[in-house]
Write an enzyme that holds these catalytic residues in place. Structure first.
Site, PDB file in Angstrom:
ATOM      1  N   THR A 278       0.854  -1.176   0.000  1.00  0.00           N
ATOM      2  CA  THR A 278       0.000   0.000   0.000  1.00  0.00           C
ATOM      3  C   THR A 278       0.892   1.227   0.000  1.00  0.00           C
ATOM      4  O   THR A 278       1.872   1.287   0.740  1.00  0.00           O
ATOM      5  CB  THR A 278      -0.940   0.008   1.216  1.00  0.00           C
ATOM      6  OG1 THR A 278      -1.755  -1.161   1.152  1.00  0.00           O
ATOM      7  CG2 THR A 278      -1.841   1.232   1.213  1.00  0.00           C
ATOM      8  N   PHE A 280       1.169   5.151   0.730  1.00  0.00           N
ATOM      9  CA  PHE A 280       0.526   6.195   1.528  1.00  0.00           C
ATOM     10  C   PHE A 280       1.098   7.552   1.157  1.00  0.00           C
ATOM     11  O   PHE A 280       2.260   7.640   0.737  1.00  0.00           O
ATOM     12  CB  PHE A 280       0.808   5.956   3.016  1.00  0.00           C
ATOM     13  CG  PHE A 280       0.093   4.771   3.592  1.00  0.00           C
ATOM     14  CD1 PHE A 280      -1.138   4.923   4.220  1.00  0.00           C
ATOM     15  CD2 PHE A 280       0.646   3.503   3.500  1.00  0.00           C
ATOM     16  CE1 PHE A 280      -1.802   3.827   4.760  1.00  0.00           C
ATOM     17  CE2 PHE A 280      -0.021   2.401   4.038  1.00  0.00           C
ATOM     18  CZ  PHE A 280      -1.239   2.560   4.664  1.00  0.00           C
TER      19      PHE A 280
END
Ligand code: PEP
Ligand code: MN
Length: 701
Positions: A278, A280
Site C-alpha cells: 500500500t 501512503f
C-alpha cells in the site's frame, strides 16, 4: 548449566552486543550524514564506496565461514537503513536534533491499523522529537483536522498493488488546499487473528475491512461454513474481537494489530497475492523543500480541453522533456458528465528545469491544473530492485579455476571473428505474422520478467535443474545458479516425459519449492506449464511460463498463455520450422500477451551424435524476422554436458539474447536429464568464458 540454555544465553548476550555495535555504526553514519547535509555538493550515494564496503564484508564473512550471500543481504539492509537515516540531515527544513519538535499526525482508523504502522516508518527518519497520532473515523475527518490546523500532517492511503487506487483520497486531494510532502510504501501482511488459543476449526465468522476480505478471497473460499463480515477497518475488527472474546469470531489484520489488542495469530500469509503493497501519502499544509540530491516525484491533477488528441498532447509534454510518468489515473467529474480529470505522478521536482518546461507546455492543453506536491520518491520498479551490485564474492565463492580447455579465441580474435557476422537482413513481410514480425529493421522488443530484461543490453543467463526434485536440491540449485552469475532460475514442476514410467515432476508442490528457492536468492523463476487448466494457477507464482518444445503447436495452450498476465518462454518444436515458431508466438500475442521470448533448443535431424541438432542459424534468421527476444537452450540441443558450454558461447556469438542452461547441484543424482546437467563449477566457467564474447557483441553479462 544445560548446554541449550547456555547457548541461548550466549545468543542473548551476542544480540545485545550486536545492537550496541549497530548503534555505534549508526552514530558514524550520522556523522557522515551531517557532513553531507552541510556540503550540498557532496554526492548523496558514493557507489564505489558502497561496493567496496560490500566486497570487504563478503570477504570477511567468508573468512569466518559465513555465507557471503546471506551476510551480504544483512549488510544491504543496514546500508538501506543508513541511507534513509542520513536523510534527516538533507532537506533544508531539517533542524538540529535539539530543536526538533513534536508533530501531530491524523490518520483514518484505530491504533495499529496499517496507516498507524506506516506513520512509525515515515517518521523513523524524519527529524522530530515525538509523534502524536490521532485516529479519525474517515478520510474526510482526517483531512478536516489537517485543514483546521489541529494536526501538522495527515497520512492517507492512495493505492494498493492489488486493490488499486483509493478514489476517495484522490477526490479529496483535488478539493482541499493541502499539499503532498511525502510518500511511503507499506508491505501488507494479512493474518487471521483471534482470541489467544483459537484454532481455525473453531472459527465461524471472519471480520475485516472489505478490501482485506477481498484480498484473502481464496483463503476464505477454502473454509467451509464460515461467513465473512465486513468491518470499518482491519485493526478495528481485531479490537472488536478482543472486546467480544468469542473464539468463533476471528479477524483479518496485521500481526502488529493482534499484538496491540492481546490476540493470537491463527494463520499467517493468508492473502491471495504474495506481494501486497500500500502506498501512503503524507499530506501537509505547505510544501517542504527536498534536497536536490534526493530522487523526487511530483503529483498533479489536470482536466483537459474537450478537444481531440488533447490528452495525448498533455502526455507528450512530459515525453518531450524526457520525464517518466509513474502513474496516470482518471476520475469522473460528477458535475460535468463524461468529462474527466487526470491524476499524474512523474519523476522529478517542480523546481527542476525540465519539469518547469513540461508544466509550461502542459498548461497550454489543460483547462485546469493543480500541483499536488513534490516529495522524495519511495517507490522503485522491479527493474531497479534487481540492479543491486553483484558482488564478485557472490561469483568467486565457488572459486574460478584457471580455465581448462580454451574454448574461445582470445578477446581480440573474438572481436575480428564476430565482426564478420552478417548484417541483419531486411524484414520479410508475412501477412500472418501481424504482431511478431519486424516492422522496421533493427526493431527490438524488450521483455521484462520481474526485473530481468530480455532483448536489452544484458545477455540473460537462466540456470537450474531440469526438474524440481526436492527442497534441498532446489535451494542448492538456486544458490548455485546465483553464484554462477545467472539472473533467473529454471526448474520443471510439470515434466513432459517421453515415457509414462519416468519421473513426471512434483506438480504444484514442485512449483512451490521453485518459487521458494527463487525468492530466497532473488531470482525470478521460469517453469513449464503443460495443461490449459493449470495456466492461471502457475501464473500466480511463476514469473515466466514456459511452453515446451512438445507443446509448441498445442494451440489451446498457446491461447491460454495468451490470456495470462505473465511473460512466456516459447520453445521451438523439435520438428517445427522457424515460420511455425513465429506463428505459435503469434497465437500468444493475438491473445493479448505481447511478452514472448523465443527459444531455439535444437531440432531433430538424421544426426545421432547429439540429442538434437542446435540450429544456430535460426538465431540470426529470427532476428531478421521478428522483434521478439531470442534465447538458446544448449542443454536440450546437445544432451551432453561437455557440449553445453561451447554451444552457449556460439549462441552468444550469433547474437542470442540469452541462454537457458540445465544445472544440478549433484548431476549424478538428477532424476531427469542427468547427462546434460552442468555442475556449479561448470556454470562459473561458462560465465567467465561468455564474458568476452558477450562484450564483443556490445552487450553486458
Ligand atoms: C525443458 O526445458 O525442461 C524441456 C523439457 O525442454 P524442451 O521442451 O525444449 O524439450
Ligand atoms: Mn530437461
Amino acid at each position: 548449566m544445560d548446554p541449550l540454555l547456555r547457548s541461548r544465553a550466549d545468543i542473548d548476550r551476542l544480540d545485545k552486543e550486536f545492537l550496541r555495535l549497530l548503534a555505534e555504526r549508526m552514530h558514524a553514519v550520522r556523522a557522515i550524514g551531517a557532513h553531507k547535509g552541510a556540503n550540498p555538493d557532496a554526492p548523496l550515494v558514493d557507489e564505489a564506496r558502497e561496493r567496496e564496503v560490500l566486497e570487504t564484508w563478503a570477504r570477511e564473512a567468508e573468512k569466518l565461514g559465513l555465507s557471503s550471500y546471506f551476510a551480504g543481504r544483512v549488510l544491504r539492509e543496514i546500508l538501506n537503513w543508513s541511507r534513509r537515516d542520513q536523510e534527516r540531515f538533507l532537506d533544508a527544513h531539517a533542524k538540529p536534533a535539539s530543536t526538533a519538535k513534536a508533530v501531530r499526525v491524523a490518520y483514518q482508523g484505530v491504533p495499529a491499523c496499517y496507516s498507524d504502522l506506516t506513520i512509525t516508518k515515515v517518521f523513523a527518519t524524519r527529524d522530530v522529537a515525538r509523534v502524536e497520532r490521532l485516529g479519525r473515523k474517515s478520510f474526510v475527518a482526517a483531512m478536516d483536522a489537517l485543514e483546521a490546523g489541529e494536526v501538522d500532517y495527515a497520512l492517507l492511503p492512495i493505492e494498493n498493488t492489488i486493490a488499486g487506487s483509493i478514489n476517495e483520497v484522490y477526490d479529496l486531494l483535488a478539493k482541499r488546499t493541502v499539499t503532498i510532502v511525502g510518500e511511503e510504501v507499506w508491505p501488507v501482511e494479512h493474518c487471521l487473528v483471534g482470541v489467544p488459543g483459537t484454532v481455525l476449526e473453531q472459527v465461524r465468522t471472519i471480520r475485516s475491512h472489505p478490501v482485506a476480505l477481498q484480498q484473502c478471497q481464496r483463503f476464505l473460499d477454502g473454509l467451509v461454513g464460515v461467513t465473512a463480515e465486513s468491518w470499518h477497518d482491519t485493526a478495528g475488527a481485531a479490537e472488536s474481537i478482543a472486546t467480544e472474546k468469542d473464539a468463533r469470531v476471528a479477524a483479518i489484520a496485521s500481526e502488529e494489530a493482534a499484538r496491540q489488542y492481546g490476540l493470537g495469530v491463527i494463520q499467517r500469509e493468508i492473502a491471495d497475492e504474495r506481494v501486497n503493497l500500500t502506498r501512503f501519502l503524507l499530506i501537509g499544509r505547505a510544501p517542504e523543500p527536498v534536497d536536490p540530491r534526493r530522487p523526487a516525484k511530483t503529483s498533479l491533477v489536470f482536466a483537459v480541453n474537450h478537444r481531440r488528441g488533447a490528452l495525448l498532447q498533455c502526455l507528450a509534454a512530459f515525453n518531450d522533456q524526457g520525464i517518466s510518468l509513474t502513474k496516470l489515473e482518471s476520475r469522473p467529474q460528477p458535475a460535468t458528465p463524461w468529462e474527466y480529470v487526470f491524476y499524474v505522478d512523474f519523476e522529478g521536482h517542480v523546481t527542476d528545469a525540465r519539469v518547469e518546461a513540461a508544466l509550461g507546455a502542459l498548461r497550454e492543453h489543460t483547462n485546469h491544473l493543480t500541483i499536488l506536491g513534490s516529495y522524495p520518491r519511495r517507490t522503485e520498479s522491479a527493474l531497479e530492485r534487481r540492479q543491486l551490485p553483484v558482488l564478485s564474492a557472490d561469483i568467486e565463492h565457488l572459486g574460478i579455476e584457471p580455465l581448462g580447455i580454451e574454448l574461445v579465441e582470445p578477446l581480440d580474435d573474438a572481436h575480428t571473428l564476430l565482426a564478420t557476422c552478417p548484417a541483419e537482413a531486411k524484414p520479410a513481410a508475412n501477412p500472418n505474422l501481424k504482431l511478431s514480425s519486424l516492422k522496421q529493421p533493427g526493431q527490438r522488443t524488450q521483455v521484462d520478467v520481474s526485473g530481468v530484461v530480455f532483448g536489452g543490453e544484458r545477455f540473460v543467463v537462466i540456470a537450474g535443474p531440469c526438474a524440481v526434485e526436492n527442497r534441498a536440491q532446489m535451494l542448492d540449485a538456486a544458490a548455485m545458479a546465483k553464484a554462477g552469475g545467472a539472473s533467473m532460475l529454471r526448474g520443471g514442476a510439470f515434466k513432459p516425459r517421453t515415457s509414462p514410467y519416468a519421473f513426471q515432476g512434483l506438480g504444484f508442490a514442485g512449483l512451490e519449492l521453485l518459487v521458494e528457492a527463487g525468492h530466497a536468492y532473488e531470482l525470478p523463476v521460469v517453469t513449464e506449464v503443460l495443461r490449459v487448466e493449470d495456466v492461471e494457477k502457475v501464473a500466480e507464482t511463476a514469473d515466466m511460463l514456459q511452453i515446451g518444445a512438445r507443446n509448441m503447436q498445442n494451440f489451446s495452450l498457446l491461447r491460454e498463455v495468451g490470456r495470462a498476465r505473465k511473460p512466456v518462454l516459447l520453445k521451438r518444436g523439435m520438428s517445427a520450422t522457424i515460420e511455425e515458431l513465429l506463428l505459435a508466438a503469434e497465437y500468444v500475442m493475438a491473445g493479448g500477451n505481447h511478452r514472448v521470448v523465443l527459444c531455439e533448443r535444437g531440432i531433430r535431424t538424421f544426426e545421432t551424435a547429439t540429442r538434437n541438432t542446435l540450429d544456430i542459424s535460426a538465431i540470426p534468421v529470427l532476428r531478421a524476422k521478428t522483434h521478439l527476444p531470442v534465447i538458446v537452450d544448449p542443454s536440450h540441443a546437445a544432451g551432453l554436458r561437455d557440449l553445453v558450454v561451447p554451444l552457449a558461447l556460439a549462441a552468444a556469438a550469433v547474437g542470442a539474447d540469452g541462454v537457458i542452461i540445465e544445472a544440478h547441484p549433484r548431476p549424478g543424482e538428477a532424476l531427469c536429464d542427468k547427462d546434460q546437467a552442468l555442475t556449479g563449477d561448470d556454470l562459473v566457467k561458462l560465465f567467465a568464458q561468455l564474458k568476452p564474447i558477450v562484450e564483443a557483441r556490445g552487450r553486458t553479462l
